[in-house]
Scaffold this motif. Structure first.
Motif, mmCIF file in Angstrom:
data_model
loop_
_atom_site.group_PDB
_atom_site.id
_atom_site.type_symbol
_atom_site.label_atom_id
_atom_site.label_comp_id
_atom_site.label_asym_id
_atom_site.label_seq_id
_atom_site.Cartn_x
_atom_site.Cartn_y
_atom_site.Cartn_z
ATOM 1 N N SER A 1 7.767 -7.843 -8.014
ATOM 2 C CA SER A 1 8.793 -8.774 -7.299
ATOM 3 C C SER A 1 9.817 -7.637 -6.679
ATOM 4 N N ILE A 2 10.601 -6.883 -6.770
ATOM 5 C CA ILE A 2 11.058 -5.695 -6.831
ATOM 6 C C ILE A 2 9.854 -4.808 -5.159
ATOM 7 N N LEU A 3 9.318 -4.784 -5.126
ATOM 8 C CA LEU A 3 8.904 -3.955 -3.805
ATOM 9 C C LEU A 3 8.518 -5.121 -3.165
ATOM 10 N N LEU A 4 8.172 -6.493 -3.099
ATOM 11 C CA LEU A 4 8.316 -7.444 -2.074
ATOM 12 C C LEU A 4 9.085 -7.598 -1.553
ATOM 13 N N ARG A 5 9.883 -7.849 -2.291
ATOM 14 C CA ARG A 5 12.100 -8.193 -1.916
ATOM 15 C C ARG A 5 11.913 -6.894 -1.327
ATOM 16 N N LEU A 6 11.669 -5.768 -1.354
ATOM 17 C CA LEU A 6 12.212 -4.249 -0.112
ATOM 18 C C LEU A 6 12.128 -4.336 0.713
ATOM 19 N N ARG A 7 10.566 -4.428 0.627
ATOM 20 C CA ARG A 7 9.835 -4.386 1.958
ATOM 21 C C ARG A 7 10.094 -6.162 2.256
ATOM 22 N N GLU A 8 10.601 -7.210 2.272
ATOM 23 C CA GLU A 8 10.905 -8.256 2.847
ATOM 24 C C GLU A 8 12.141 -7.972 3.663
ATOM 25 N N THR B 1 6.203 2.481 -1.047
ATOM 26 C CA THR B 1 5.164 2.974 -1.308
ATOM 27 C C THR B 1 5.130 2.334 -2.231
ATOM 28 N N ALA B 2 3.971 2.072 -3.007
ATOM 29 C CA ALA B 2 3.460 1.803 -4.626
ATOM 30 C C ALA B 2 2.622 2.042 -5.013
ATOM 31 N N TRP B 3 2.615 2.322 -6.619
ATOM 32 C CA TRP B 3 1.830 2.916 -7.276
ATOM 33 C C TRP B 3 1.635 2.539 -8.555
ATOM 34 N N ASP B 4 0.382 2.001 -8.999
ATOM 35 C CA ASP B 4 0.645 1.338 -10.504
ATOM 36 C C ASP B 4 -0.826 2.070 -11.104
ATOM 37 N N PRO B 5 -0.916 2.337 -12.199
ATOM 38 C CA PRO B 5 -1.661 2.500 -12.982
ATOM 39 C C PRO B 5 -3.800 2.648 -12.784
ATOM 40 N N ASP B 6 -3.232 0.796 -12.318
ATOM 41 C CA ASP B 6 -4.604 -0.338 -12.518
ATOM 42 C C ASP B 6 -5.250 0.206 -11.011
ATOM 43 N N PRO B 7 -5.896 0.743 -10.505
ATOM 44 C CA PRO B 7 -7.197 0.939 -9.061
ATOM 45 C C PRO B 7 -7.146 -1.255 -8.362
ATOM 46 N N ALA B 8 -7.253 -1.971 -9.216
ATOM 47 C CA ALA B 8 -7.166 -3.112 -9.235
ATOM 48 C C ALA B 8 -5.825 -3.958 -8.502
ATOM 49 N N THR B 9 -4.773 -3.165 -9.429
ATOM 50 C CA THR B 9 -3.469 -3.330 -8.402
ATOM 51 C C THR B 9 -3.304 -3.022 -7.146
ATOM 52 N N ARG B 10 -3.585 -1.725 -7.212
ATOM 53 C CA ARG B 10 -3.222 -1.090 -5.979
ATOM 54 C C ARG B 10 -3.607 -1.408 -5.177
ATOM 55 N N GLN C 1 -4.926 -4.188 -4.756
ATOM 56 C CA GLN C 1 -3.592 -6.059 -4.296
ATOM 57 C C GLN C 1 -3.109 -5.141 -3.430
ATOM 58 N N ALA C 2 -1.465 -4.345 -3.964
ATOM 59 C CA ALA C 2 -0.667 -3.947 -3.251
ATOM 60 C C ALA C 2 -1.616 -3.714 -1.537
ATOM 61 N N ARG C 3 -2.180 -2.681 -1.038
ATOM 62 C CA ARG C 3 -2.651 -2.494 -0.535
ATOM 63 C C ARG C 3 -3.090 -4.029 0.787
ATOM 64 N N GLY C 4 -3.652 -4.460 -0.007
ATOM 65 C CA GLY C 4 -4.133 -6.690 0.731
ATOM 66 C C GLY C 4 -2.584 -6.845 1.016
ATOM 67 N N GLY D 1 1.846 -9.668 -13.836
ATOM 68 C CA GLY D 1 0.459 -8.851 -12.874
ATOM 69 C C GLY D 1 1.632 -8.733 -11.279
ATOM 70 N N LEU D 2 1.002 -7.878 -10.620
ATOM 71 C CA LEU D 2 2.126 -8.341 -8.757
ATOM 72 C C LEU D 2 0.668 -9.660 -7.903
ATOM 73 N N ALA D 3 0.295 -9.999 -8.639
ATOM 74 C CA ALA D 3 -0.253 -11.772 -8.367
ATOM 75 C C ALA D 3 0.854 -12.406 -8.440
ATOM 76 N N ALA D 4 1.275 -11.833 -9.518
ATOM 77 C CA ALA D 4 2.511 -13.632 -10.308
ATOM 78 C C ALA D 4 3.679 -12.713 -9.792
ATOM 79 N N ALA D 5 3.455 -11.887 -8.763
ATOM 80 C CA ALA D 5 5.470 -11.276 -8.317
ATOM 81 C C ALA D 5 5.575 -11.963 -7.309
ATOM 82 N N VAL D 6 6.796 -12.183 -6.768
ATOM 83 C CA VAL D 6 7.819 -13.455 -5.711
ATOM 84 C C VAL D 6 9.094 -12.097 -5.038
ATOM 85 N N PRO D 7 9.146 -12.551 -3.963
ATOM 86 C CA PRO D 7 10.684 -11.332 -3.994
ATOM 87 C C PRO D 7 11.620 -11.711 -4.032
#
Lengths: 348, 348
Positions: free
Chosen positions: B29-36, B42-51, B53-56, B137-143
């Motif tokens: 949620s922090i990431l999405l608001r900073l970008r907005e 940039t972002a990093w998460d230990p989970d490749p699927a989450t990375r 998602q971020a790229r998506g 999870g990132l899927a639930a994050a909102v700015p």
């Protein structure tokens, strides 16, 4: 707005003459919805200013309770819980011998005993709509407060069954209620955990705050968990206290169970037992998930409309004890047909 | 959307290059608001699927944490609480000597100790945004998740003060945050009651339900008090358990206070002491009312921008301990000017 919002949905109940005695938050919300649905309503409250408010909203509100309930087909009795046992015979006497009576109090055993003492079991259906708010009074009432609410009714055998069926149909049609049939004792036990103990926890959390080192910082950091967990601590104290005292034995018993679980959690935390703590939270989380995600199956049952209704009442009470509720109730051609919605079994 | 929603509001921070490590619900949620808000992220998460998602979502998310934080001005460290002390020196080493570091963990003493051990106190500002949800999870994050949230930052003297001021200004501009300055210990004590103990109560209430006579009926009757009081029991168990274990001593102490108040309530109920029960609820209700109805006064204070900042940091910590927060922070012409909002004294 659901189907319950249309007058067409109350076909069969459109000509009912109803009265609401005690028009606070709950009684007032019932009153407003009944009128919105096109029923003929009158109101009475012991407070003259509240009667004036009702009149200001276009509802006839005579000066005496006797005048308000005279000639009515149905009376909803609300108001402070300790007043209900005394008011019940009074409105029963003034309302006429065929008038159906129900109440909206948050405990049921005491008022059901009063009804038995006064020979009113044949037409008094103990009730409890499971909704509310921290606010109080007719000014806070809204016709939508009870829309779709779980609404406990206590069915009785013999002559008591017909008023139960009739009132069930009315609550389904007018409020879109989920009618939960329970005995008075079963209601009081379930409500102790579903409503009364949460008020104790909320009071303890809010109350303990002032006794800490920095209560002001606690309030500033208060996250959703604290806000939600203390919300009902803002309920008028008298209302909460009446509710707890009216169901004392059951509340203390259920509180004991919650305190034991809390001590299990504290013990696991104290000893740093991650596995045990996680297992306790998994169990709690699985139960909480059922609140928003419970699957139901419809069951249709028919009974003869006459007889002593023992089997019918037994089945109804099973529906409620299993977490089910009534979604339909039709009396036709010498029979009664129910649709019950039953949750799938809750596993451990 | 508040003023914080416009890019103009982040003037002075528009060129900041930020990274978010650990992009779950809060970090995401922090990431999405900073970008907005127009920042370079940039972002990093230990989970490749989450990375992925971020790229998506259009955010650069390199394969290694080192690549994600290289050349950044600011790194937000999120992720599971027990991982933070080990990740902190790793991102500090990769991010360059002038990079400001902060975290979003729900307890502060342990990560602050790790920062001290690794000589990072001059540029690590321990942080905790007081917001969340049962989802993950990132899927639930909102700015908007952290918009207007109380956001604890721990100010330190000497070289640590400048990064605190700079980060405070960013959080005010980008998130419309209420920045609460507290020591790590004061935070952990206040958060124990403001967030951690409510999770214990919610777990106990939900967990005890399955052990009662008719759990299904309890769930059907569950009123707002039960729903609200058990909501956070649906939080993923691992997250709750990490939070409780990460603040064990403070949580157990504050829980003791809540258990004592609960026992006071139970004793008054057991003995039918209406007066005592009402007094306890009046006290609890008065505290709860302050959550929605607290009056604040603005205080403006200025300090020299250089020096050892001992007085400045002392004043900041007083503001937080008194339940106050920072509404403005401007560094200009050799001085720093704060606007603090302080609640009126909370009476007993």
């Amino acid at each position: 707005m659901t189907d319950a919002g249309t007058t067409a949905a109350v076909a069969g109940y459109g000509g009912v003459r109803a009265a609401v005695v005690g028009t606070g938050l709950i009684g007032g919300s019932i009153l407003l919805r009944l009128r919105e649905a096109g029923l003929d309503v009158t109101a009475w409250d012991p407070d003259p200013a509240t009667r004036d408010q009702a009149r200001g909203r276009g509802v006839p509100a005579p000066e005496t309770v006797e005048a308000a309930v005279a000639g009515r087909d149905l009376i909803f009795l609300g108001g402070p819980l300790p007043t209900l046992p005394a008011f019940l015979p009074r409105i029963a006497g003034a309302g006429g011998p065929d008038c159906v009576l129900t109440d909206v109090g948050s405990t049921k055993a005491e008022v059901a005993e009063a009804a038995a003492r006064h020979g009113l079991l044949d037409r008094f259906v103990p009730g409890h709509p499971m909704a509310g708010a921290e606010s109080a009074g007719l000014a806070a009432a809204v016709p939508t407060l009870l829309e779709g609410a779980a609404w406990v009714l206590c069915p009785g055998p013999g002559a008591a069954t017909a008023p139960f069926r009739w009132l069930t149909g009315l609550l389904l049609a007018v409020f879109g209620a989920r009618v939960v049939p329970l005995t008075a004792d079963e209601h009081d036990r379930a409500a102790a955990l579903a409503s009364h103990v949460p008020h104790l926890l909320a009071g303890a959390l809010a109350g303990a705050t002032q006794r800490t080192a920095a209560p002001d910082a606690v309030l500033t950091l208060a996250a959703g968990s604290y806000r939600d967990g203390t919300r009902v601590a803002a309920t008028p104290a008298v209302r909460t206290v009446n509710m707890l005292l009216g169901n004392r034995e059951q509340v203390l018993r259920e509180l004991g169970g919650v305190q034991a679980y809390l001590e299990d959690l504290a013990q696991a935390l104290r000893s740093g037992d991650t596995e045990r703590l996680t297992a306790l939270y998994d169990e709690a989380g699985a139960t909480r998930a059922l609140l928003t995600n419970r699957a139901y199956t419809d069951r249709v049952r028919e009974f003869r409309a006459d007889g002593d209704h023992t089997r019918e009442v037994g089945w109804l009470r099973e529906v409620g004890a299993a977490g089910g509720y009534l979604a339909d109730c039709q009396v036709r051609g010498g029979g009664v047909r129910y649709v019950a919605r039953l949750p799938h079994l809750v596993g451990p």
